[in-house]
Design a protein around this motif. Structure first.
Motif, mmCIF file in Angstrom:
data_model
loop_
_atom_site.group_PDB
_atom_site.id
_atom_site.type_symbol
_atom_site.label_atom_id
_atom_site.label_comp_id
_atom_site.label_asym_id
_atom_site.label_seq_id
_atom_site.Cartn_x
_atom_site.Cartn_y
_atom_site.Cartn_z
ATOM 1 N N ILE A 1 0.855 -1.187 0.000
ATOM 2 C CA ILE A 1 0.000 0.000 0.000
ATOM 3 C C ILE A 1 0.890 1.236 0.000
ATOM 4 O O ILE A 1 1.794 1.362 0.825
ATOM 5 C CB ILE A 1 -0.922 0.022 1.241
ATOM 6 C CG1 ILE A 1 -1.789 -1.244 1.282
ATOM 7 C CG2 ILE A 1 -1.791 1.272 1.250
ATOM 8 C CD1 ILE A 1 -2.601 -1.373 2.555
ATOM 9 N N THR B 1 1.760 4.794 1.012
ATOM 10 C CA THR B 1 1.385 5.634 2.150
ATOM 11 C C THR B 1 2.117 6.963 2.060
ATOM 12 O O THR B 1 3.191 7.058 1.457
ATOM 13 C CB THR B 1 1.722 4.956 3.490
ATOM 14 O OG1 THR B 1 3.139 4.689 3.539
ATOM 15 C CG2 THR B 1 0.953 3.664 3.665
ATOM 16 N N SER C 1 -3.037 6.050 4.075
ATOM 17 C CA SER C 1 -3.195 5.297 2.833
ATOM 18 C C SER C 1 -3.538 6.249 1.694
ATOM 19 O O SER C 1 -4.384 7.129 1.827
ATOM 20 C CB SER C 1 -4.314 4.261 2.979
ATOM 21 O OG SER C 1 -4.625 3.678 1.724
#
Length: 428
Positions: A148, A150, A204
């Motif tokens: 992910i 970030t 996120s």
């Protein structure tokens, strides 16, 4: 060679960007004078070597389809493509997309004929420049099932995002939009520079790389999940999937509402904007319109961006974005404004044939435009004043809206001579 395919989420109805999304999907909203929002993730993919892309959409997709068809054509010697996947009824589902995860799940069968190991999932309404190849290599180095992207944020902004708890590059916990009273438990290790700025929370970005097998397995385990951030990602973390954090420290903004859209555009007029449209290696691509160069007659420009095909007689244009084929009359003053321009040129014959008092396409003479967004194909007469201000209440009429103190003149609107829109103004 990293075998990766991208799914770009077109978003829902885009109600927070209304009225810009009244007749178009959110990814089709114009930005920066000549681009559309969808050009950002597609350009990032092309610059990163990702040549296979699906754009998932379901609302007002006609203009988006046309833009993609006219812009992203690959030659016969590549397997690249950018295809639209609209929500559709199938034997397994008769519903529209219910959320980000549901949109991807319903579209997975379109990927069956493609050879890929990784799925890159992107949003269609963000402004940033990222190397997805570097993210994919990091994903492999971390031996992750999911990675992910970030971004470090401060306590002021953390409650607006999904916040990751990151330990040794691994995401161990996730909370959606945490309240201020629990933030102290959600700090992560960041660079000394970000530490000094108080940017100690990793948010996120809604950008994911999934291993093919991991995503299929998660969809099987959570067959009723509709959202990545609220359901799929927490499930993956809790059930022992290797979820890695790819920390991005460049410019990134989410175009979520009229205010953020306005500010992101105006920031492009900075001397050295954080989002660089002039980068040799991170070019932003769009439709090649083959327009004539712009013509200017005695106008003073300051901190402004002017697209091609425009004819400008204004006295002053400052801190503004002037879009393609814009026409602006004499003695007009434009400050802190976005003029999206026009889809076609109105001919001299058409202008001469207009009834007396009917404004031509563009902005007329002796107008004042300030803190406003002028959508495409708008006809604004002479002596018109349009001035947004933070003290204005949210308002909607047939011709314009006021949201967050910004006046948004709707696409194809006609604003008669002498109209005043703004503080204490009458409705059109």
């Amino acid at each position: 060679m990293i075998k990766m395919i991208s799914l770009i989420l077109g978003g829902g109805a885009g109600s927070r960007l209304y009225p810009l999304t009244k007749d178009r999907s959110k990814p089709a909203v114009p930005i920066g004078g000549k681009y559309r929002l969808i050009d950002i993730p597609i350009s990032n993919c092309l610059n990163s070597g990702v040549r296979r892309m699906f754009v998932l959409t379901q609302f007002n997709s006609a203009s988006l389809n046309q833009h993609i068809k006219n812009t992203y054509n690959f030659d016969l010697f590549t397997h690249g493509f950018v295809d639209i996947l609209a929500a559709e009824q199938t034997p397994s589902s008769d519903k529209w997309f219910q959320g980000t995860a549901d949109a991807v799940r319903q579209s997975m069968h379109h990927l069956d004929n493609h050879d890929y190991d990784f799925i890159l999932i992107l949003s269609g309404d963000q402004l940033y420049q990222m190397d997805f190849e570097a993210m994919a290599k990091y994903h492999l180095e971390q031996q992750a099932d999911i990675t992910i992207a970030t971004i470090p944020v401060s306590a002021r902004y953390a409650p607006s995002f999904g916040i990751m708890k990151v330990e040794q590059n691994a995401i161990t916990r996730f909370v959606e939009k945490p309240s201020a009273d629990i933030l102290s438990d959600w700090t992560s290790e960041v660079s000394p520079e970000n530490q000094g700025k108080g940017r100690v929370y990793l948010a996120s970005m809604g950008i994911y790389i999934f291993n093919r097998e991991a995503l299929h397995k998660l969809f099987e385990e959570k067959q009723d999940a509709v959202d990545f951030g609220k359901e799929i990602i927490p499930t993956a973390i809790n059930e022992g999937y290797r979820v890695a954090s790819f920390e991005f420290d460049g410019y990134w903004t989410d175009i979520g509402n009229i205010s953020s859209f306005f500010e992101a555009n105006i920031e492009l007029t900075d001397p050295v904007p954080e989002f660089n449209l002039f980068d040799n290696e991170k070019a932003v691509y769009t439709r090649p319109r083959l327009l004539a160069p712009s013509k200017v007659f005695g106008t003073k420009f300051n901190y402004s961006v002017v697209a091609e095909g425009s004819i400008i007689h204004a006295d002053k244009v400052e801190r503004s974005i002037i879009g393609i084929r814009s026409r602006i009359g004499e003695k007009t003053m434009i400050t802190h404004a976005i003029v999206m321009g026009n889809d076609y040129f109105q001919t001299l014959e058409q202008i001469m044939a207009l009834e007396e008092g009917t404004p031509a396409m563009g902005i007329g003479r002796n107008c004042t435009i300030e803190r406003a967004i002028i959508d495409k194909n708008v006809c604004i007469g002479n002596d018109v004043v349009i001035r947004g201000h933070s003290s204005l209440d949210n308002t909607e009429t047939e011709q314009y809206c006021i949201k967050d103190g910004i006046v948004v003149v709707k696409k194809n609107a006609v604003i008669p001579n002498g109209t005043v829109i703004g503080l204490g103004s009458p409705a059109v």
